[in-house]
Design an enzyme around this catalytic site. Structure first.
Site, PDB file in Angstrom:
ATOM      1  N   GLU A  15     -20.975 -37.958   0.660  1.00  9.22           N
ATOM      2  CA  GLU A  15     -20.731 -39.064   1.600  1.00  9.22           C
ATOM      3  C   GLU A  15     -22.009 -39.872   1.820  1.00  9.22           C
ATOM      4  O   GLU A  15     -22.342 -40.276   2.936  1.00  9.22           O
ATOM      5  CB  GLU A  15     -20.154 -38.554   2.920  1.00  9.22           C
ATOM      6  N   CYS A  51      -1.983 -49.241 -11.373  1.00  7.78           N
ATOM      7  CA  CYS A  51      -1.556 -50.150 -12.442  1.00  7.78           C
ATOM      8  C   CYS A  51      -2.090 -49.727 -13.810  1.00  7.78           C
ATOM      9  O   CYS A  51      -1.727 -50.318 -14.822  1.00  7.78           O
ATOM     10  CB  CYS A  51      -1.982 -51.584 -12.127  1.00  7.78           C
ATOM     11  N   CYS A  89      -5.882 -55.619  -8.386  1.00  3.83           N
ATOM     12  CA  CYS A  89      -4.995 -55.167  -7.300  1.00  3.83           C
ATOM     13  C   CYS A  89      -5.661 -55.344  -5.937  1.00  3.83           C
ATOM     14  O   CYS A  89      -4.987 -55.614  -4.945  1.00  3.83           O
ATOM     15  CB  CYS A  89      -4.579 -53.723  -7.520  1.00  3.83           C
ATOM     16  N   GLN A 111     -22.806 -42.835   1.267  1.00  4.97           N
ATOM     17  CA  GLN A 111     -22.698 -44.205   1.776  1.00  4.97           C
ATOM     18  C   GLN A 111     -23.081 -44.279   3.245  1.00  4.97           C
ATOM     19  O   GLN A 111     -23.454 -45.339   3.744  1.00  4.97           O
ATOM     20  CB  GLN A 111     -21.291 -44.785   1.551  1.00  4.97           C
ATOM     21  N   SER A 149     -18.283 -43.946  -6.929  1.00  9.13           N
ATOM     22  CA  SER A 149     -16.956 -44.277  -7.444  1.00  9.13           C
ATOM     23  C   SER A 149     -16.096 -44.759  -6.295  1.00  9.13           C
ATOM     24  O   SER A 149     -16.503 -44.707  -5.136  1.00  9.13           O
ATOM     25  CB  SER A 149     -16.297 -43.052  -8.089  1.00  9.13           C
ATOM     26  N   ALA A 150     -14.893 -45.176  -6.649  1.00 11.55           N
ATOM     27  CA  ALA A 150     -13.870 -45.422  -5.635  1.00 11.55           C
ATOM     28  C   ALA A 150     -13.436 -44.067  -5.093  1.00 11.55           C
ATOM     29  O   ALA A 150     -13.799 -43.014  -5.628  1.00 11.55           O
ATOM     30  CB  ALA A 150     -12.677 -46.162  -6.257  1.00 11.55           C
ATOM     31  N   SER A 195     -16.850 -35.141  -4.718  1.00 11.24           N
ATOM     32  CA  SER A 195     -17.141 -33.850  -4.076  1.00 11.24           C
ATOM     33  C   SER A 195     -16.964 -32.698  -5.063  1.00 11.24           C
ATOM     34  O   SER A 195     -17.739 -31.736  -5.048  1.00 11.24           O
ATOM     35  CB  SER A 195     -16.258 -33.649  -2.848  1.00 11.24           C
TER      36      SER A 195
END
Length: 183
Positions: free
Chosen positions: A82, A141, A179, A84, A9-10, A16
């Site tokens: 983590e 937004c 955005c 990534q 996800s972002a 976590s």
């Protein structure tokens, strides 16, 4: 049959928190888990998986040379926060752990960096994971947040710098695609 899972996800979507909940669920059934987190992420202390909501657990750490296939103990499940920051070889080791030893491996991480570029670990997790799941988050937004932007001390977006710069809400914001391109 065990699988390699990638849940992405972002930032600030609860990765976590979800990992800690999975650990709790296994342990509540009397099963052992092993938690890992990246050695370079020490925002909450070395070897800590921490939710922004407050819960925290100790975890083993992985660095660039850690070998999961050789080092992971015999447990019911391996959980990686983590993710990534994993190397290509480490993702392959986790894939092998799931398929050769029969240990479910669930990895949580970001898909891309603040410039929209993929992380190596995420690229290989997207390629090798048996199951890929997106955890949802909301942009300011109101649209689904899928990207991250880095901001400076004044809250202004930065568009250059090293791929890895450890930080939390003071350094990164989660945004939707629109955005991401308009900020």
């Amino acid at each position: 049959m065990a699988k390699l899972y990638f849940r992405y996800s972002a930032m600030n979507a609860g990765k976590s928190t979800a990992l800690l909940q999975v650990a709790h669920n296994y342990e509540e059934q009397g099963q052992q888990v092993c938690l890992y987190t990246a050695a370079i992420d020490h925002r909450y202390g070395q070897g800590k998986v921490t939710s922004r909501l407050g819960p925290q657990r100790d975890a083993a750490v992985f660095d660039a040379v850690f070998d999961f296939f050789k080092e992971a103990p015999q447990v019911s499940c391996v959980l990686v926060d983590e993710a990534q920051f994993l190397s290509a070889d480490q993702v392959k080791q986790l894939h092998q752990l799931a398929h050769v030893r029969g240990v479910p491996v669930i990895c949580y991480g970001l898909r891309s960096d603040f410039l929209g570029e993929p992380f190596t670990g995420s690229t290989y997790l997207l390629a090798l994971s048996d199951t890929i799941e997106e955890l949802k988050n909301i942009c300011s937004c109101g649209k689904k947040a899928t990207m991250n932007i880095r901001v400076d001390e004044q809250g202004k977006r930065t568009r250059s710098g090293e791929q890895i710069d450890i930080g939390g809400n003071e350094r990164y914001h989660h945004v939707c695609g629109r955005c991401f391109y308009s900020n």
